[in-house]
Design a protein around this motif. Structure first.
Motif, mmCIF file in Angstrom:
data_model
loop_
_atom_site.group_PDB
_atom_site.id
_atom_site.type_symbol
_atom_site.label_atom_id
_atom_site.label_comp_id
_atom_site.label_asym_id
_atom_site.label_seq_id
_atom_site.Cartn_x
_atom_site.Cartn_y
_atom_site.Cartn_z
ATOM 1 N N GLU A 153 52.361 -44.821 8.723
ATOM 2 C CA GLU A 153 51.216 -45.057 9.604
ATOM 3 C C GLU A 153 51.627 -44.876 11.071
ATOM 4 O OE1 GLU A 153 48.919 -49.044 10.667
ATOM 5 O OE2 GLU A 153 48.642 -48.453 8.569
ATOM 6 N N CYS A 154 52.779 -45.412 11.437
ATOM 7 C CA CYS A 154 53.254 -45.259 12.820
ATOM 8 C C CYS A 154 53.500 -43.788 13.148
ATOM 9 C CB CYS A 154 54.529 -46.083 13.037
ATOM 10 S SG CYS A 154 54.204 -47.853 13.171
ATOM 11 N N MET A 155 54.050 -43.029 12.198
ATOM 12 C CA MET A 155 54.283 -41.603 12.444
ATOM 13 C C MET A 155 52.955 -40.872 12.604
ATOM 14 S SD MET A 155 57.572 -40.517 10.135
ATOM 15 C CE MET A 155 57.053 -41.268 8.604
ATOM 16 N N ARG A 156 52.016 -41.155 11.700
ATOM 17 C CA ARG A 156 50.723 -40.472 11.735
ATOM 18 C C ARG A 156 49.981 -40.762 13.041
ATOM 19 N NH1 ARG A 156 45.916 -42.295 10.359
ATOM 20 N NH2 ARG A 156 46.751 -44.070 9.220
ATOM 21 N N LEU A 157 50.013 -42.019 13.478
ATOM 22 C CA LEU A 157 49.299 -42.421 14.690
ATOM 23 C C LEU A 157 50.118 -42.216 15.971
ATOM 24 C CD1 LEU A 157 47.694 -45.724 13.359
ATOM 25 C CD2 LEU A 157 46.582 -43.490 13.669
ATOM 26 N N LYS A 158 51.383 -41.810 15.803
ATOM 27 C CA LYS A 158 52.287 -41.609 16.945
ATOM 28 C C LYS A 158 52.332 -42.842 17.840
ATOM 29 C CE LYS A 158 51.805 -36.680 16.720
ATOM 30 N NZ LYS A 158 51.367 -35.450 17.295
ATOM 31 N N ARG A 159 52.555 -43.997 17.192
ATOM 32 C CA ARG A 159 52.614 -45.266 17.928
ATOM 33 C C ARG A 159 53.826 -45.354 18.854
ATOM 34 N NH1 ARG A 159 51.120 -48.837 12.872
ATOM 35 N NH2 ARG A 159 48.891 -49.005 13.199
ATOM 36 N N HIS A 160 54.905 -44.685 18.485
ATOM 37 C CA HIS A 160 56.149 -44.792 19.241
ATOM 38 C C HIS A 160 56.687 -43.394 19.514
ATOM 39 C CE1 HIS A 160 55.796 -48.799 17.562
ATOM 40 N NE2 HIS A 160 55.856 -48.268 16.355
ATOM 41 N N SER A 161 57.366 -43.267 20.626
ATOM 42 C CA SER A 161 58.010 -41.987 20.922
ATOM 43 C C SER A 161 59.226 -41.837 20.009
ATOM 44 C CB SER A 161 58.455 -41.941 22.388
ATOM 45 O OG SER A 161 59.557 -42.810 22.603
ATOM 46 N N ILE A 162 59.664 -40.612 19.827
ATOM 47 C CA ILE A 162 60.857 -40.365 19.013
ATOM 48 C C ILE A 162 62.068 -41.060 19.634
ATOM 49 C CG2 ILE A 162 61.445 -38.162 20.083
ATOM 50 C CD1 ILE A 162 61.830 -39.050 16.357
ATOM 51 N N ASP A 163 62.088 -41.149 20.955
ATOM 52 C CA ASP A 163 63.196 -41.833 21.629
ATOM 53 C C ASP A 163 63.215 -43.321 21.287
ATOM 54 O OD1 ASP A 163 64.055 -39.470 22.790
ATOM 55 O OD2 ASP A 163 62.971 -39.813 24.667
ATOM 56 N N GLU A 164 62.040 -43.956 21.218
ATOM 57 C CA GLU A 164 61.986 -45.380 20.849
ATOM 58 C C GLU A 164 62.515 -45.610 19.440
ATOM 59 O OE1 GLU A 164 58.328 -47.938 22.147
ATOM 60 O OE2 GLU A 164 57.637 -45.865 21.831
ATOM 61 N N VAL A 165 62.103 -44.745 18.514
ATOM 62 C CA VAL A 165 62.522 -44.899 17.120
ATOM 63 C C VAL A 165 64.018 -44.616 16.990
ATOM 64 C CG1 VAL A 165 62.074 -44.216 14.741
ATOM 65 C CG2 VAL A 165 60.195 -44.268 16.368
ATOM 66 N N ALA A 166 64.504 -43.576 17.689
ATOM 67 C CA ALA A 166 65.931 -43.263 17.654
ATOM 68 C C ALA A 166 66.742 -44.416 18.247
ATOM 69 C CB ALA A 166 66.202 -41.961 18.411
ATOM 70 N N GLU A 167 66.249 -45.029 19.305
ATOM 71 C CA GLU A 167 66.939 -46.173 19.922
ATOM 72 C C GLU A 167 66.998 -47.356 18.954
ATOM 73 O OE1 GLU A 167 69.193 -48.274 22.403
ATOM 74 O OE2 GLU A 167 68.627 -46.188 22.749
ATOM 75 N N ALA A 168 65.929 -47.585 18.218
ATOM 76 C CA ALA A 168 65.930 -48.674 17.225
ATOM 77 C C ALA A 168 66.984 -48.406 16.147
ATOM 78 C CB ALA A 168 64.539 -48.823 16.611
ATOM 79 N N ALA A 169 67.125 -47.149 15.735
ATOM 80 C CA ALA A 169 68.143 -46.801 14.740
ATOM 81 C C ALA A 169 69.541 -47.019 15.313
ATOM 82 C CB ALA A 169 67.977 -45.344 14.298
ATOM 83 N N LEU A 170 69.748 -46.625 16.561
ATOM 84 C CA LEU A 170 71.054 -46.828 17.198
ATOM 85 C C LEU A 170 71.384 -48.314 17.316
ATOM 86 C CD1 LEU A 170 71.066 -44.134 20.015
ATOM 87 C CD2 LEU A 170 72.426 -44.166 17.915
ATOM 88 N N GLU A 171 70.382 -49.130 17.590
ATOM 89 C CA GLU A 171 70.603 -50.580 17.655
ATOM 90 C C GLU A 171 71.093 -51.114 16.315
ATOM 91 O OE1 GLU A 171 67.537 -53.085 19.389
ATOM 92 O OE2 GLU A 171 66.966 -51.416 20.710
ATOM 93 N N LEU A 172 70.508 -50.638 15.234
ATOM 94 C CA LEU A 172 70.960 -51.070 13.907
ATOM 95 C C LEU A 172 72.420 -50.682 13.679
ATOM 96 C CD1 LEU A 172 67.851 -50.206 11.699
ATOM 97 C CD2 LEU A 172 68.678 -52.492 12.312
ATOM 98 N N LEU A 173 72.781 -49.455 14.052
ATOM 99 C CA LEU A 173 74.164 -49.017 13.888
ATOM 100 C C LEU A 173 75.119 -49.819 14.776
ATOM 101 C CD1 LEU A 173 73.647 -45.162 13.654
ATOM 102 C CD2 LEU A 173 74.427 -46.684 11.820
ATOM 103 N N ASN A 174 74.690 -50.123 15.994
ATOM 104 C CA ASN A 174 75.532 -50.908 16.901
ATOM 105 C C ASN A 174 75.729 -52.331 16.380
ATOM 106 O OD1 ASN A 174 75.899 -48.769 18.671
ATOM 107 N ND2 ASN A 174 74.154 -49.338 19.944
ATOM 108 N N LYS A 175 74.682 -52.941 15.864
ATOM 109 C CA LYS A 175 74.797 -54.293 15.299
ATOM 110 C C LYS A 175 75.741 -54.283 14.099
ATOM 111 C CE LYS A 175 70.379 -56.039 16.899
ATOM 112 N NZ LYS A 175 68.998 -56.392 16.537
#
Length: 181
Positions: A153-175
């Motif tokens: 749903e978020c992808m379809r509605l473009k709720r977040h920029s690709i940079d926001e989603v990539a940053e969230a993934a990087l946060e998971l890897l950093n944690k």
């Protein structure tokens, strides 16, 4: 122009992976042909990374992929590794099995959901009928890395920029890196 080249590379990798999936599934179906249906059915498991953004293998992703593979291979679902490769999208493994593909899907989703960074693993089950979806095992869709709403749903509605989603993934890897350090 650079974006077009990257997009074309990613699409080519996806096409190549799908060809490998189709070939492995055909081989698995042939290998287990003639076994009684009451014993189960042939299926394959694919393991890849689900890293959004341009950088598909940021620091920590390779270790997470190895950990994910070790977990998949440790499950008592009788898998045989058929294919292991790395391309522009990162590592990719295919396993074949025979038995209950829906039970295998539940086992793989347990891995994906067991700890936060495992949300970056993409473990799919394929049968002759196609991919075994989360809904087929009465599970909700994957959640967005940013807001926890359904990711599709978020992808379809473009709720977040690709940079926001990539940053969230990087946060998971950093944690993860902090936790295992």
């Amino acid at each position: 122009m650079q974006y077009d080249g990257l997009r074309n590379s990613i699409l080519a990798c996806r096409d190549d992976r799908q060809k490998r999936i189709d070939m492995c599934l055909r081989n698995s179906l042939e290998r287990f042909a003639g076994r009684p249906a009451r014993e189960g059915r042939a299926f394959i498991v694919t393991l890849s990374m689900n890293i959004p953004g341009v950088v598909k293998m940021p620091p920590g992703a390779a270790e997470l992929a190895k950990n994910g593979a070790a977990l998949v291979e440790s499950l008592p679902v009788g898998l045989k590794k058929d294919c292991s490769m790395e391309d522009a999208l990162g590592p990719f493994k295919v396993y074949s099995g025979f038995g209950d593909p829906y039970g295998a899907k539940n086992s793989m989703m347990f891995i994906e959901e067991s700890i936060a960074e495992h949300r970056l693993l993409d473990i799919d089950i394929y049968t002759s009928d196609g991919i075994v979806s989360r809904s087929a095992v009465a599970k909700p869709e994957r959640r967005c890395l940013v807001c926890s709403e359904p990711a599709k749903e978020c992808m379809r509605l473009k709720r977040h920029s690709i940079d926001e989603v990539a940053e969230a993934a990087l946060e998971l890897l950093n944690k993860r890196a902090e936790r295992i350090a």
